[in-house]
Design an enzyme around this catalytic site. Sequence first.
Site, short mmCIF file in Angstrom:
data_model
loop_
_atom_site.label_atom_id
_atom_site.label_comp_id
_atom_site.label_asym_id
_atom_site.label_seq_id
_atom_site.Cartn_x
_atom_site.Cartn_y
_atom_site.Cartn_z
N SER A 30 4.48 2.37 8.03
CA SER A 30 4.19 1.28 7.10
C SER A 30 5.44 0.88 6.33
O SER A 30 6.09 1.70 5.71
CB SER A 30 3.12 1.70 6.10
OG SER A 30 1.88 1.84 6.73
N HIS A 72 0.82 -1.21 0.00
CA HIS A 72 0.00 0.00 0.00
C HIS A 72 0.86 1.27 0.00
O HIS A 72 0.34 2.35 -0.25
CB HIS A 72 -1.00 -0.01 1.16
CG HIS A 72 -0.43 0.23 2.52
ND1 HIS A 72 -0.20 -0.79 3.41
CD2 HIS A 72 -0.07 1.36 3.16
CE1 HIS A 72 0.28 -0.30 4.54
NE2 HIS A 72 0.36 1.01 4.42
N ASP A 94 0.29 -7.48 0.96
CA ASP A 94 0.65 -6.11 1.31
C ASP A 94 2.16 -5.94 1.43
O ASP A 94 2.66 -5.28 2.34
CB ASP A 94 -0.04 -5.66 2.60
CG ASP A 94 -0.05 -4.13 2.75
OD1 ASP A 94 0.38 -3.44 1.80
OD2 ASP A 94 -0.47 -3.65 3.82
#
Length: 615
Positions: free
Chosen positions: A241, A132, A163
């Site tokens: 992230s 992402h 992901d």
Amino acid sequence: MRQKTIITSTLLCLGLASSPSLLAEISITPPPSIAQPTTTPTADGRTPTPAAIVPPTETAIDAINNDASLDPPPVGGTVNANDPREKIKDAVVKVHIVQHTYDTMSPWNSDSQKGSGSGLIIAGNLILTNAHVAADSTFLEVQRHGETKRHEAEVVYISHESDLALLRTKDVNAYKNITPLELGDLPKMQQPVEVYGFPIGGNTLSVTRGVVSRIEKQNYVHTGENLMAAQVDAAINFGNSGGPVISGGKVVGVAMQSGFLTENIGYMIPTPLIRHVLEDTKDGKIDGYGFHGFLTQSMENPAMRHKYGLTDAQTGMLVHKVYKNSPADGKIQIGDIVTEIDGHKIENNGTVEFRPGEFIDHTHYIDMHQIGEDIKFKVIRNSQLQEVALKLDKPGKEYLLVKPNQYDKQPTYFIFGGLVFMPLNQDVIDSMDGTPARIGTLTYESPDEIRNEAVIMTKVLPADINKDYHHDSNLLIEKINGEKIHNFRDFYQKVQSATGDFITLQAADDYQLVIDRKDAIARQPQILAQYGVNADRSKDLQISEPLNAPAPVAAPVTVTPTAPVAAPVTVAPTAPVVAAELPPPAVTTPAAQPVTPVVVPAPQPAAPVVGGSHP
């Protein structure tokens, strides 16, 4: 296989697509804007597929024990070059990104937005981060901790299901002297960890500490996949992230998402999933996860267990559906009781014990297989125990009639007579204000000889020629001129090749939409101009036009921003390409109009589970 579930406010994906308005609501400053667009997509709007590379292998770093990795740093500002933490920090990078995104329900509108995430250098001079973070990217730069220089990078592999993404600097020697981080094992409960990254868009590396508090299958916010995840109580915030989670000097996971409306609860992608993706790249492409081909239900109900003659010592799951043309077709039967998977006993609630006292859903062992491998089951059929081996022949998403979320390309669409048509996929469902029951049931269906893709009329651009249809939306189109539709391409070609005066579309229960074909062709340019639509079809359909089709006309258009987005940008898209007898229209561009951000999608029906229980 995949599961698309309700994304509620209790989970929030960390990364770049976060709405600035949402961040403001929770008193978080949005990440600063950075980087510049440069990458040119292909003619159909997709990111070019990178050439196959030698897959990454793990390289050991200096031995570090658990206690040393969590010792407090030296006091007084002195940096010890031999400090294990310093070597870890050297391999952590900040990822600067520009993303080009489309409005799902108005896919002729697009916008660019800037943001940042984190990443880690691994073997093979590659950088591991979240999918992402890298999804829909047009320009990437990476900046190593302790340096001000940025290096332009590119996506080498991306696994949206997991992901995870692998990046590579265009300067192959940029980080050749950096010791890559080594992957460790699946951490144990209460094992101390450190999370490295650049949260809230900061330029200084952040390190937070905590312990592993839970390991189970979770729904990944990025695509809704149901895969193993580890919960930690270390702070994981926006921008973390893709950063490494370290224990004992080794990577035990990659920061992924945070618990929302909770304190110090975050989730990481553990190393078994990371290794699965690295192994998947060995053939030069990402295949994803396989599907064994049947659905099961729990057997905790005493009456059900008694009906099927199970003793107290016997446990398992009841098969209630077998998918046609799947690995299970002809080998597994409805009514079978699946008792073991790869030698692991399946409990009545569908879990298996993967470590003493720790249980996880049995489909995890399907997730751990690569496409082309066999998976072994034991089943009770007619009170007899049998062994069955099933080959995972193709990615699970190919068994879905409604395909998963799509990235790195413009959504496919076609406008005719002011009616907007799209193939039905999870992006479209997520964008609906509530999902009609008839559409929700399609998420459980698989393709067949009659239909391998559903077609939906998402909305109408009101005009006099489509009067009385203005309030119609989200209609499944079953037939065109009495003929069934195989997929969206088939529908598009049937409209293009029609020669009669009328085109009749049939939805469920024979509900009809009648279009005057000649009027629709004649009025198309005016309708497009009236609603600021720069092309009547997506790029993938434009490049499929015959050679005698009218040439596209470029016209500068100010694009309506999608939600959530940064400031709108001005682009020069391709103008409409319509039917062969229709001359290129002159497009009038209206002023850009903001779209209200939709923070939390409307509740959706439960969709098939990834990795075994559902396709």
